[in-house]
Design an enzyme around this catalytic site. Structure first.
Site, short mmCIF file in Angstrom:
data_model
loop_
_atom_site.label_atom_id
_atom_site.label_comp_id
_atom_site.label_asym_id
_atom_site.label_seq_id
_atom_site.Cartn_x
_atom_site.Cartn_y
_atom_site.Cartn_z
N GLY A 1 7.32 39.36 -30.21
CA GLY A 1 8.26 39.92 -31.18
C GLY A 1 9.28 40.79 -30.50
N SER B 1 -0.84 49.64 -37.85
CA SER B 1 0.04 50.34 -38.80
C SER B 1 -0.82 51.34 -39.55
CB SER B 1 0.61 49.33 -39.78
OG SER B 1 1.16 49.99 -40.91
N TYR C 1 -1.35 42.37 -45.26
CA TYR C 1 -0.90 43.13 -44.07
C TYR C 1 -1.94 44.19 -43.68
CZ TYR C 1 2.59 45.82 -41.31
OH TYR C 1 3.29 46.49 -40.33
N LYS D 1 -3.96 44.38 -40.20
CA LYS D 1 -3.85 45.53 -39.29
C LYS D 1 -5.21 46.19 -39.07
CE LYS D 1 0.57 45.44 -38.35
NZ LYS D 1 0.96 44.82 -37.06
#
Ligand code: NDP
Length: 251
Positions: free
Chosen positions: A15, A140, A152, A156
């Protein structure tokens, strides 16, 4: 860290064309590393790398095993080895649970969890052979739970357990594995979140800054500095840990 602290090291940043990834690639390069900027879009990977000294762009879809192993081979052919892996590629597909589709779930789990698994598995053989390495995974504060982010936050939280297991398995070979947990960092990802919530990104950042103890949102450079610390010799005895870089937002 002093300039030259990562001289001669090779770093892979997944990324790497995005906000945090690009800042991380820049920081590692400034410390002397040669950086492979890996991203799904070849043009964006090449464009990001072109702005960073000693960097080269590589395209890979981190969810695809063949794409990942081919890219790691290409990086090793170009740079000789991999000393540092930063598993940073990420996406969001936010929705409340009752509206979350199978595709929303699978896409997010695939990029964050399967992506980190595939890249870590591909690079560890080089790190094990040389008896040293650094793996830094991007989690996160949402790992602790966040409305609209079941996929998400599960990914994480999964990454944090994954990291601890890497630390146990790879420690005997001189390899550390740690996790950075950013809070609100100003990037394309958080701007897109604001827009999805029907908010103006600027106003959303200001609101978030107000509820953050340090009274500002984070920058990609804030995260890059923490990654660089964990990638360097000063963090030699730190493994299996989560370092939250969030201005106190999670407190
Ligand atoms: P960005 O969206 O700016 O960057 C993410 C990058 O990952 C993009 O270039 C994206 O490409 C790329 N990517 C997406 N899917 C793939 C894939 N399958 N293979 C390879 N590359 C892919 O996000 P951020 O810089 O904000 O986030 C970086 C990391 O930090 C993520 O893991 C994110 O979850 C985490 N994080 C970010 C926070 C924030 O506040 N910004 C907070 C907490 C954690 P494309 O744009 O083409 O999809």
């Amino acid at each position: 860290m002093t300039p030259g602290a990562l001289d001669g090291r090779v770093a892979v940043v997944s990324g790497g064309a995005g906000g945090i990834g690009q800042a991380t690639a820049r920081r590692l390069s400034a410390l002397g590393a040669r950086v492979a900027v890996v991203d799904i879009d070849p043009d964006r990977a090449a464009a990001a790398a072109a702005q960073i000294e000693g960097a080269a762009g590589f395209s890979a879809d981190v969810t695809d095993a063949r794409s990942v192993s081919d890219t790691v081979e290409d990086v090793v052919a170009a740079f000789g080895t991999v000393d540092v892996l930063v598993n940073n590629a990420g996406i969001t597909r936010d929705n409340l649970l009752f509206r979350m589709t199978d595709e929303d779930w699978d896409a997010v789990i695939a990029v964050h969890l399967r992506g980190a698994f595939l890249l870590s598995r591909a690079v560890q053989q080089h790190m094990v052979a040389q008896r040293s390495g650094r793996i830094v995974n991007l989690s996160s504060i949402a790992a602790g739970g966040n409305r609209g982010q079941a996929n998400y936050s599960a990914a994480k939280a999964g990454l944090e357990g994954f990291t601890r297991t890497l630390a146990i398995e790879l420690g005997p070979f001189g390899i550390t594995a740690n996790t950075i947990g950013p809070g609100y960092i100003s990037t394309a990802m958080t701007d897109a979140t604001a827009v999805r919530l029907g908010a103006d990104p600027e106003a959303y950042r200001a609101q978030t800054a107000e509820i953050t103890p340090l009274r500002r949102v984070g920058t990609p450079e804030d995260v890059a500095a923490a990654v660089a610390f964990l990638a360097g010799d000063d963090a030699a005895f730190i493994t299996g840990q989560v370092l939250y870089v969030d201005g106190g937002l999670s407190l």
